[in-house]
Scaffold this motif. Structure first.
Motif, PDB file in Angstrom:
ATOM      1  N   UNK A  20       0.855  -1.193   0.000  1.00  0.00           N
ATOM      2  CA  UNK A  20       0.000   0.000   0.000  1.00  0.00           C
ATOM      3  C   UNK A  20       0.891   1.243   0.000  1.00  0.00           C
ATOM      4  N   UNK A  21       0.279   2.389  -0.270  1.00  0.00           N
ATOM      5  CA  UNK A  21       1.063   3.633  -0.307  1.00  0.00           C
ATOM      6  C   UNK A  21       1.789   3.870   1.024  1.00  0.00           C
ATOM      7  N   UNK A  22       1.103   3.554   2.106  1.00  0.00           N
ATOM      8  CA  UNK A  22       1.703   3.738   3.425  1.00  0.00           C
ATOM      9  C   UNK A  22       2.887   2.790   3.608  1.00  0.00           C
ATOM     10  N   UNK A  23       2.685   1.520   3.187  1.00  0.00           N
ATOM     11  CA  UNK A  23       3.762   0.524   3.345  1.00  0.00           C
ATOM     12  C   UNK A  23       4.980   0.871   2.486  1.00  0.00           C
ATOM     13  N   UNK A  24       4.728   1.454   1.319  1.00  0.00           N
ATOM     14  CA  UNK A  24       5.835   1.810   0.413  1.00  0.00           C
ATOM     15  C   UNK A  24       6.826   2.764   1.069  1.00  0.00           C
ATOM     16  N   UNK A  25       6.321   3.549   2.006  1.00  0.00           N
ATOM     17  CA  UNK A  25       7.192   4.540   2.669  1.00  0.00           C
ATOM     18  C   UNK A  25       8.315   3.869   3.461  1.00  0.00           C
ATOM     19  N   UNK A  26       8.147   2.589   3.769  1.00  0.00           N
ATOM     20  CA  UNK A  26       9.175   1.900   4.553  1.00  0.00           C
ATOM     21  C   UNK A  26      10.354   1.416   3.706  1.00  0.00           C
ATOM     22  N   UNK A  27      10.225   1.530   2.395  1.00  0.00           N
ATOM     23  CA  UNK A  27      11.353   1.156   1.525  1.00  0.00           C
ATOM     24  C   UNK A  27      12.309   2.356   1.474  1.00  0.00           C
ATOM     25  N   UNK A  28      13.418   2.228   2.175  1.00  0.00           N
ATOM     26  CA  UNK A  28      14.351   3.367   2.243  1.00  0.00           C
ATOM     27  C   UNK A  28      15.084   3.580   0.927  1.00  0.00           C
ATOM     28  N   UNK A  29      15.393   2.457   0.250  1.00  0.00           N
ATOM     29  CA  UNK A  29      16.095   2.609  -1.022  1.00  0.00           C
ATOM     30  C   UNK A  29      16.878   1.362  -1.400  1.00  0.00           C
ATOM     31  N   UNK A  30      17.468   1.377  -2.606  1.00  0.00           N
ATOM     32  CA  UNK A  30      18.222   0.222  -3.093  1.00  0.00           C
ATOM     33  C   UNK A  30      19.736   0.337  -2.864  1.00  0.00           C
ATOM     34  N   UNK A  31      20.380  -0.821  -2.950  1.00  0.00           N
ATOM     35  CA  UNK A  31      21.835  -0.896  -2.763  1.00  0.00           C
ATOM     36  C   UNK A  31      22.411  -2.010  -3.621  1.00  0.00           C
ATOM     37  N   UNK A  32      23.603  -1.798  -4.186  1.00  0.00           N
ATOM     38  CA  UNK A  32      24.313  -2.906  -4.851  1.00  0.00           C
ATOM     39  C   UNK A  32      25.392  -3.436  -3.913  1.00  0.00           C
TER      40      UNK A  32
END
Ligand code: ACM
Ligand code: ZN
Length: 547
Positions: free
Chosen positions: A472-484
């Motif tokens: 959900x839009x709210x849950x998406x906020x918990x994705x801080x970002x990607x990393x290699x």
């Protein structure tokens, strides 16, 4: 007549030299680039850079800009902080009007604009971090050419802001040790791509590389393996002792170097598995008592820290305590991946501990997995008392997640999705898109030996860390970002590090900075040659072919 031709040729040559132009199609591509190619400004040697002289950070960023302009083109700008008429200006100013009580997001705090118009070249940002990012974008826009004294800058308005607040790159310095110089270069390259986190993997079965003052033998002895297996666990060994570790003074030096480039270093002590380096020095911390050699082959050792021995926690708190003293990072990584439970199942101390804690197999979480969660909990509490947040690989979900743990999702994105649904923060680094120790070309015989796999630039580029259908839009906020992640079992030399990193870091940098609807692989490919020209100029190796 000859004289006239010579003069004409000179004139042409002069015109040609002055015609070197900036091109704002850089990587990662800014949010918007509005060029007016009908007008240009000439940036030339002797022009000044104005900045806030009272602020040492502003002064450092002006020096970076001056150094980069000279490095790429040869043009020498002057530092003229107070000159209101300077051709180049570096300003901090709000990039957004805030309503009462509103604060900037982490991404907004890094926002910047670059304007080239009649007034000159103006870099403007919400913070010095943003100004540093703006200066990097300008650096990449310049033509790579030696000995220029001027460059034409087409009029432009660039606005930019990263998509994700966390933009990471990892380096494993435990399987192989890399000197500080290599790490500084790695940081420079990460900063060139707008990354803001270096995840530093410091301990392994094959070597312990962080100095702990209270345990002087730990790094001295735990960092050295007697020899190293050749190739993919061939059973043939090279017969060479191999070692190296980072003193706390070196770690501090690197932290400062990275901070000046707006990169935070997240140290990782991988626990309770991947611990043969430490067990070699302190065999009493293992379930069987050892002896434990520092591992000379690749893979995952079954020997891990004993969860039932109270000395294990004392040891870990000593190590993590000193780690926190050296690394100011808000995030501290405690590993948690690939911890076999074979010894714990048979160990009287581990089983007694499980009983004391009242652990029961609930069908979802085994007793041993919960035992690992118990250690994670202790670590989280310890870190939280020091104002730090704990990151763990996605195995930390298996025994039930701790209260505030951040999950680094590596075995696919499912762990990350599950954690986000539980309202835990997540870093997305799945093997399928982010493991840059894999081969990047299909035809492997012409490439240095790698762990296996196939992760071409195009696949990295296609990564979408947020799958809207699953969150959900709210849950998406918990994705801080990607990393290699760059693991180094098969990466022995600095040149090879950068060959594996580039240009896959270029690809992930657009995943980290650009909205998904802004991404276009063909367009990215067209922008890549200019980055490669810069790498050539800076003497940085990269994989010349892309798939
Ligand atoms: C991992 O690749 N073992 C986190
Ligand atoms: Zn045990």
């Amino acid at each position: 007549m000859k004289k006239i031709i010579a003069a004409f040729t000179l004139l042409l040559a002069g015109t040609y030299a002055a015609a070197e132009q900036a091109d704002y199609n850089v990587i990662p591509l800014p949010k918007s680039v509005d060029v007016d190619a009908t007008q240009t400004m000439t940036l030339r040697t002797g022009m000044g850079i104005a900045y806030d002289a009272g602020n040492p950070e502003a002064s450092r960023n002006a020096q970076f800009l001056r150094a980069w302009v000279e490095e790429v083109t040869g043009i020498r700008l002057e530092l003229t902080p107070a000159d209101k008429k300077a051709a180049v200006k570096m300003l901090v100013a709000p990039q957004k009007k805030l309503k009462k009580g509103q604060t900037l997001t982490a991404q907004e705090a890094e926002a910047y604009t670059i304007v080239v118009d009649k007034k000159g070249l103006t870099l403007c940002a919400a913070s010095q971090t943003g100004l540093f990012r703006a200066a990097q974008t300008l650096r990449k826009s310049l033509p790579v050419a030696k000995g220029l004294t001027e460059v034409e800058l087409p009029f432009v308005k660039i606005t930019d802001q990263p998509r994700f607040e966390y933009r990471g790159v990892m380096l494993d310095c435990a399987r192989h040790y890399f000197p500080l110089e290599t790490l500084k270069k790695y940081i420079d390259v990460a900063a060139l791509h707008g990354c803001n986190q270096l995840h530093w993997h410091l301990t392994e079965d094959q070597g312990w590389r962080f100095e702990v003052k209270a345990l002087p033998e730990l790094a001295k002895k735990g960092s050295v393996r007697e020899q190293t297996v050749i190739g993919h666990n061939t059973n043939i060994y090279d017969g060479q002792r191999y070692g190296g570790y980072y003193t706390q003074a070196e770690c501090r030096e690197l932290v400062n170097y990275a901070a000046e480039r707006y990169i935070n270093i997240i140290p990782e002590i991988d626990l309770p598995g991947h611990m043969m380096g430490a067990l070699h020095v302190y065999p009493n911390l293992g379930c069987t008592g050892g002896p434990y050699p520092v591992w000379t082959m690749w893979g995952v050792s079954e020997e891990v820290l004993c969860a039932g021995n109270p000395e294990t926690l004392t040891f870990l708190k000593t190590v993590i305590g000193e780690l926190c003293d050296v690394f100011p990072s808000k995030y501290i990584h405690i590993g948690g991946d690939e911890c076999p439970k074979i010894r714990w199942k048979e160990c009287a101390k581990c089983q007694a501990k499980a009983k004391e804690l009242g652990l029961k197999d609930d069908g979802k979480h085994s007793i041993e997995n919960q035992l690992q969660t118990y250690i994670n909990h202790e670590m989280e509490k310890f870190l939280s008392e020091r104002g730090r947040d704990m990151i763990g690989w996605d195995e930390v979900l298996e025994g039930g997640l701790t209260d505030h743990g951040i999950v680094m999702s590596w075995r696919g994105i499912d762990g990350g999705i599950e954690a986000a649904r539980q309202h835990h923060r997540v870093i997305m680094a799945p093997t399928s898109y982010c493991y840059i120790d894999y081969y990047q070309l299909k035809e492997t015989s012409s490439q240095p030996l790698a762990i296996g796999g196939y992760l071409p630039v195009s696949k990295v580029y296609s990564f979408e860390p947020i799958v809207p259908e699953t969150l959900s839009e709210d849950e998406q906020k918990y994705i801080l970002g990607p990393q290699v992640n760059l693991w180094t079992e098969y990466v022995l030399y600095p040149q090879h590090v950068f060959y594996m990193l580039l240009p896959r870091l270029d690809a992930i940098s657009e995943v980290q900075w650009c909205r998904s609807d802004q991404k276009d692989f063909d367009n990215f490919k067209a922008r890549l040659p200019r980055m490669k020209a810069l790498y050539d100029h800076l003497g940085i190796s990269y994989c010349p072919k892309i798939e």
